[in-house]
Design an enzyme around this catalytic site. Structure first.
Site, PDB file in Angstrom:
ATOM      1  N   ASN A 137      45.994  40.500  38.346  1.00  0.00           N
ATOM      2  CA  ASN A 137      46.362  39.331  38.955  1.00  0.00           C
ATOM      3  C   ASN A 137      48.052  39.030  39.317  1.00  0.00           C
ATOM      4  O   ASN A 137      48.984  38.452  38.187  1.00  0.00           O
ATOM      5  CB  ASN A 137      45.810  38.029  38.092  1.00  0.00           C
ATOM      6  CG  ASN A 137      44.017  37.942  38.246  1.00  0.00           C
ATOM      7  OD1 ASN A 137      43.576  38.393  36.691  1.00  0.00           O
ATOM      8  ND2 ASN A 137      44.525  37.513  39.212  1.00  0.00           N
ATOM      9  N   ASP A 151      43.465  41.334  46.650  1.00  0.00           N
ATOM     10  CA  ASP A 151      42.650  39.636  46.139  1.00  0.00           C
ATOM     11  C   ASP A 151      43.137  38.632  46.614  1.00  0.00           C
ATOM     12  O   ASP A 151      43.533  38.503  47.733  1.00  0.00           O
ATOM     13  CB  ASP A 151      42.407  39.407  44.750  1.00  0.00           C
ATOM     14  CG  ASP A 151      41.926  38.456  44.397  1.00  0.00           C
ATOM     15  OD1 ASP A 151      41.871  37.167  45.173  1.00  0.00           O
ATOM     16  OD2 ASP A 151      41.311  37.915  42.900  1.00  0.00           O
ATOM     17  N   LYS A 168      34.804  44.827  34.772  1.00  0.00           N
ATOM     18  CA  LYS A 168      36.556  44.828  34.865  1.00  0.00           C
ATOM     19  C   LYS A 168      36.682  44.406  34.002  1.00  0.00           C
ATOM     20  O   LYS A 168      36.754  43.566  33.482  1.00  0.00           O
ATOM     21  CB  LYS A 168      36.188  43.919  36.445  1.00  0.00           C
ATOM     22  CG  LYS A 168      37.449  42.903  37.039  1.00  0.00           C
ATOM     23  CD  LYS A 168      37.914  42.998  38.165  1.00  0.00           C
ATOM     24  CE  LYS A 168      38.280  41.071  37.965  1.00  0.00           C
ATOM     25  NZ  LYS A 168      38.890  40.127  39.345  1.00  0.00           N
ATOM     26  N   LEU A 169      38.470  44.746  34.019  1.00  0.00           N
ATOM     27  CA  LEU A 169      39.063  44.511  32.822  1.00  0.00           C
ATOM     28  C   LEU A 169      40.288  43.559  33.229  1.00  0.00           C
ATOM     29  O   LEU A 169      41.234  44.324  34.234  1.00  0.00           O
ATOM     30  CB  LEU A 169      40.140  45.609  31.516  1.00  0.00           C
ATOM     31  CG  LEU A 169      38.325  46.627  31.057  1.00  0.00           C
ATOM     32  CD1 LEU A 169      39.119  47.414  30.572  1.00  0.00           C
ATOM     33  CD2 LEU A 169      37.502  45.107  30.148  1.00  0.00           C
ATOM     34  N   LYS A 170      41.009  42.707  32.399  1.00  0.00           N
ATOM     35  CA  LYS A 170      42.038  41.411  32.829  1.00  0.00           C
ATOM     36  C   LYS A 170      43.352  42.608  32.199  1.00  0.00           C
ATOM     37  O   LYS A 170      42.687  42.937  30.816  1.00  0.00           O
ATOM     38  CB  LYS A 170      42.074  40.659  32.527  1.00  0.00           C
ATOM     39  CG  LYS A 170      40.900  40.080  33.348  1.00  0.00           C
ATOM     40  CD  LYS A 170      41.665  39.136  35.247  1.00  0.00           C
ATOM     41  CE  LYS A 170      40.630  38.508  35.592  1.00  0.00           C
ATOM     42  NZ  LYS A 170      41.283  37.947  37.077  1.00  0.00           N
TER      43      LYS A 170
HETATM   44  C1  NPQ Z   1      40.179  37.214  39.900  1.00  0.00           C
HETATM   45  N1  NPQ Z   1      38.742  36.061  38.436  1.00  0.00           N
HETATM   46  O1  NPQ Z   1      39.128  38.294  40.123  1.00  0.00           O
HETATM   47  C2  NPQ Z   1      39.469  35.857  39.556  1.00  0.00           C
HETATM   48  C3  NPQ Z   1      40.780  35.006  39.083  1.00  0.00           C
HETATM   49  C4  NPQ Z   1      40.407  34.106  38.042  1.00  0.00           C
HETATM   50  C5  NPQ Z   1      36.406  36.173  37.847  1.00  0.00           C
HETATM   51  O2  NPQ Z   1      38.299  37.068  37.497  1.00  0.00           O
HETATM   52  C6  NPQ Z   1      40.183  29.005  36.979  1.00  0.00           C
HETATM   53  C7  NPQ Z   1      40.270  29.393  38.272  1.00  0.00           C
HETATM   54  C8  NPQ Z   1      39.698  30.016  36.595  1.00  0.00           C
HETATM   55  C9  NPQ Z   1      39.955  30.396  39.300  1.00  0.00           C
HETATM   56  C10 NPQ Z   1      40.349  32.359  36.404  1.00  0.00           C
HETATM   57  C11 NPQ Z   1      38.484  36.469  37.747  1.00  0.00           C
HETATM   58  C12 NPQ Z   1      40.077  31.047  37.389  1.00  0.00           C
HETATM   59  C13 NPQ Z   1      39.969  31.300  37.951  1.00  0.00           C
HETATM   60  C14 NPQ Z   1      40.227  33.303  37.423  1.00  0.00           C
HETATM   61  C15 NPQ Z   1      40.477  32.767  38.647  1.00  0.00           C
HETATM   62  O3  NPQ Z   1      41.497  37.327  39.981  1.00  0.00           O
HETATM   63 MG    MG Z   2      41.290  39.158  41.105  1.00  0.00          MG
END
Ligand code: NPQ
Ligand code: MG
Length: 372
Positions: free
Chosen positions: A195, A243, A165-167
């Protein structure tokens, strides 16, 4: 049986590598833990819960200091004032307090862990997990250059992760996705997570992602934009997954009904606890909507719990349940989650199935609040 929250503890864990998302860069994480005690026939059993709130209110409105304050000033007093509270009652007892799902979830988790340990039963058994291991996906942050991104992705492929999964964010999307698709080939599952960084005006741009055979696009638009997500889902081929929007069973059911959620990311903290997460799994299953388990940079406590939840049959896509070492050099549990052959093992021990490394926990602790 009566349940008490006896302690809140904050720890600080440095990340092995900075994690950049569209809402900011994380280099270390403050994490709030709740410790519960249940008494049964004079025997006291303890359990732990992890609060997934971040240091700052940038993923959602919750954050560590706010969660600690609402727990000590509002939630814990309400729990302690209620008679004979069990984990299954906690969501109802705390319902008069609006919002704060991550704070509520941590308290429910601590009590549930203690109750299950007292009964010698695992969470996987309680929820009806049907597998002994679950496929492991990895979430890859935004990198300064394409070369650095490709090196990171290649490392995760070598580690055995079965899904990448790419941000992404505006301006850092098509190019990195094209490069990674080229690197991993057409068959490896690939998805993106924005996000909430795009707007309704970005539909034509996001449609260009259709060329890369993505499994899904996660939360492209703001959390409250249900109709925007519906319109986008109709306009593009890539399935839209929600999400941040999915904060309750009601919202989840409405998003599905509207056509705004073709796939759902389930995060127990975001929905107020593991018991509600289970019910959201059930409602998605009944409506034919695939779900997967999200991640919030958890310690071994939350990671163990997520692996057990993801063993339910409706979790048909790989979750963001990676090895502890993906994020942490040191974990607070004795057997940090590991990826073997692209999978993580579902814990079978009592409670959520982790054992704390108490020396490690003390070393990483930055504050302890004992509760009356
Ligand atoms: C997501 N997680 O799916 C979240 C976003 C995320 C693994 O991508 C501190 C607290 C740092 C909550 C970084 C992944 C965070 C956080 C990313 C949530 O959107
Ligand atoms: Mg997410």
């Amino acid at each position: 049986m009566s349940a008490h929250i006896v302690e809140l503890r904050e720890i600080r864990l440095p990340l092995v590598t900075p994690f950049r998302t569209s809402f900011g860069v994380q280099t270390s994480r403050r994490i709030l833990l709740a410790r519960a005690a249940v008494e049964h026939d004079g025997v006291v059993t303890e359990g732990w819960g992890e609060c997934v709130a971040g240091d700052e209110p940038t993923y959602s409105s919750e954050y560590v200091d706010g969660a600690a304050l609402v727990m000590t000033s509002q939630l814990v007093p309400r729990l302690h004032a209620a008679d004979d509270v069990t984990a299954a009652d906690i969501a109802r007892v705390l319902e008069p307090v609006r919002g704060h799902p991550m704070a509520k979830a941590a308290l429910e988790m601590a009590v549930l862990d203690a109750e299950l340990r007292a009964a010698g039963r695992s969470f996987a058994d309680l929820v009806g997990a049907t597998r002994d291991r679950v496929p492991s996906g990895v979430s890859v942050g935004i990198h300064p250059t394409i070369d650095e991104l490709l090196a990171a992705v290649q490392g995760y492929v070598d580690d055995g992760y079965v899904r990448i999964k790419l941000k992404i964010e505006p301006g850092i999307d098509l190019e990195p996705v094209a490069a990674v698709r080229d690197l991993i080939g057409p068959d490896m599952p690939l998805q993106v997570d924005a996000n909430a960084a795009y707007t309704r005006q970005d539909t034509e741009h996001l449609r260009k992602l259709d060329a890369f055979g993505l499994l899904l696009i996660e939360q492209p638009l703001p959390e409250d934009d249900l109709l925007g997500h519906r319109d986008l889902a109709m306009a593009i081929d890539t399935p839209v997954c929600l999400d941040e929007t999915i904060v309750s069973e009601t919202v989840c059911a409405d998003a599905i009904e509207l056509g705004a959620a073709e796939i759902v990311n389930i995060k127990p903290g975001r929905v107020g606890g593991y018991l509600t997460a289970r019910r959201i799994h059930d409602l998605c299953r009944d409506r034919g909507i695939p779900v997967w388990c999200g991640g919030m940079l958890e310690t071994g406590i939350g990671r163990a719990a997520n692996a057990a939840l993801a063993a339910l049959e409706g979790f048909s896509l790989p979750g963001d349940i990676s090895a502890s070492r993906r994020f942490w050099a040191q974990d607070i549990v004795t057997a940090p989650l590991d990826v073997v052959d692209g999978h993580v093992a579902v814990p079978t021990g009592p409670g959520f199935g982790f054992e704390l490394d108490l020396d490690r926990l003390e070393t990483l602790t930055t504050s302890v609040t004992k509760l009356p």
